[in-house]
Design a protein around this motif. Structure first.
Motif, PDB file in Angstrom:
ATOM      1  N   GLU A 144      65.650  61.410  89.691  1.00 13.88           N
ATOM      2  CA  GLU A 144      65.868  61.702  88.271  1.00 13.88           C
ATOM      3  C   GLU A 144      66.977  62.741  88.086  1.00 13.88           C
ATOM      4  O   GLU A 144      67.830  62.592  87.205  1.00 13.88           O
ATOM      5  N   GLN A 145      66.982  63.781  88.913  1.00 16.44           N
ATOM      6  CA  GLN A 145      68.025  64.801  88.813  1.00 16.44           C
ATOM      7  C   GLN A 145      69.399  64.212  89.127  1.00 16.44           C
ATOM      8  O   GLN A 145      70.387  64.535  88.464  1.00 16.44           O
ATOM      9  N   ALA A 146      69.463  63.352  90.135  1.00 13.24           N
ATOM     10  CA  ALA A 146      70.736  62.714  90.487  1.00 13.24           C
ATOM     11  C   ALA A 146      71.228  61.843  89.331  1.00 13.24           C
ATOM     12  O   ALA A 146      72.422  61.840  89.009  1.00 13.24           O
ATOM     13  N   LYS A 151      70.606  62.291  86.157  1.00 10.48           N
ATOM     14  CA  LYS A 151      71.080  63.205  85.114  1.00 10.48           C
ATOM     15  C   LYS A 151      72.466  63.766  85.444  1.00 10.48           C
ATOM     16  O   LYS A 151      73.242  64.072  84.550  1.00 10.48           O
ATOM     17  N   MET A 152      72.762  63.895  86.748  1.00 10.23           N
ATOM     18  CA  MET A 152      74.061  64.406  87.182  1.00 10.23           C
ATOM     19  C   MET A 152      75.164  63.351  87.100  1.00 10.23           C
ATOM     20  O   MET A 152      76.323  63.647  87.359  1.00 10.23           O
ATOM     21  N   GLY A 153      74.793  62.113  86.810  1.00  8.59           N
ATOM     22  CA  GLY A 153      75.777  61.046  86.730  1.00  8.59           C
ATOM     23  C   GLY A 153      75.994  60.287  88.027  1.00  8.59           C
ATOM     24  O   GLY A 153      76.944  59.511  88.142  1.00  8.59           O
ATOM     25  N   ILE A 154      75.135  60.508  89.018  1.00  7.85           N
ATOM     26  CA  ILE A 154      75.225  59.752  90.271  1.00  7.85           C
ATOM     27  C   ILE A 154      74.901  58.296  89.945  1.00  7.85           C
ATOM     28  O   ILE A 154      73.959  58.004  89.211  1.00  7.85           O
ATOM     29  N   HIS A 155      75.651  57.358  90.505  1.00 11.22           N
ATOM     30  CA  HIS A 155      75.541  55.954  90.125  1.00 11.22           C
ATOM     31  C   HIS A 155      74.356  55.225  90.727  1.00 11.22           C
ATOM     32  O   HIS A 155      74.018  54.134  90.277  1.00 11.22           O
ATOM     33  N   GLY A 156      73.707  55.783  91.727  1.00  9.68           N
ATOM     34  CA  GLY A 156      72.540  55.116  92.296  1.00  9.68           C
ATOM     35  C   GLY A 156      71.967  55.883  93.465  1.00  9.68           C
ATOM     36  O   GLY A 156      72.640  56.686  94.100  1.00  9.68           O
ATOM     37  N   VAL A 159      62.424  58.759 102.512  1.00 14.58           N
ATOM     38  CA  VAL A 159      63.843  59.093 102.614  1.00 14.58           C
ATOM     39  C   VAL A 159      64.495  58.685 101.301  1.00 14.58           C
ATOM     40  O   VAL A 159      64.328  57.549 100.855  1.00 14.58           O
ATOM     41  N   VAL A 160      65.198  59.605 100.680  1.00 15.56           N
ATOM     42  CA  VAL A 160      65.968  59.295  99.486  1.00 15.56           C
ATOM     43  C   VAL A 160      67.435  59.316  99.897  1.00 15.56           C
ATOM     44  O   VAL A 160      67.917  60.314 100.434  1.00 15.56           O
ATOM     45  N   GLU A 161      68.118  58.199  99.658  1.00 15.05           N
ATOM     46  CA  GLU A 161      69.501  58.062 100.117  1.00 15.05           C
ATOM     47  C   GLU A 161      70.445  57.835  98.944  1.00 15.05           C
ATOM     48  O   GLU A 161      70.136  57.092  98.025  1.00 15.05           O
TER      49      GLU A 161
END
Length: 116
Positions: free
Chosen positions: A27-29, A31-36, A67-69
């Motif tokens: 969720e934080q990623a 919000k940061m605009g990370i694409h996936g 593991v979150v990648e």
């Protein structure tokens, strides 16, 4: 494209701010605009303490690692690492150089993966 494969390891039942850590991290990623990003659950593992963990049919979830990648550019990897540091979480991670792209990316795909 050249970038970074960034993997974070945690136990599946670990919480942060009343949310499972792997869900919080995704969720934080976002919000940061990370694409996936993706979370993967292990079927067996052992860590630095040498304790073996394995999923059994009748056990409740909770003790196996997730593991979150993320496959990101170097700036996004730096921002993700800083976000985790500033959260106060202690977390093992791996950062590796990666080459990434989309094969046949110009074609549109149906939801079932068929060319349209």
């Amino acid at each position: 494209m050249k970038g970074t494969s960034l993997k974070f390891y945690m136990h599946e039942n670990r919480n942060h701010q009343h949310t499972l850590v792997y869900e919080w991290l995704l969720e934080q990623a976002k919000k940061m605009g990370i694409h996936g990003g993706s979370a993967f659950k292990a079927i067996a593992s052992f860590g630095r303490h040498g304790i073996f963990h394995e999923e059994h049919f009748f056990e409740l979830a909770g003790d196996l690692p997730v593991v979150v990648e993320f496959i990101v550019n170097d700036d996004e990897a730096d921002r993700l690492l800083e976000m985790v540091r500033s959260s106060g979480l202690t977390m093992f991670y791996v950062r590796l150089p990666a080459e990434y792209g989309v094969i046949n990316g110009e074609k549109s795909m149906s939801p079932r993966g068929e060319n349209s």
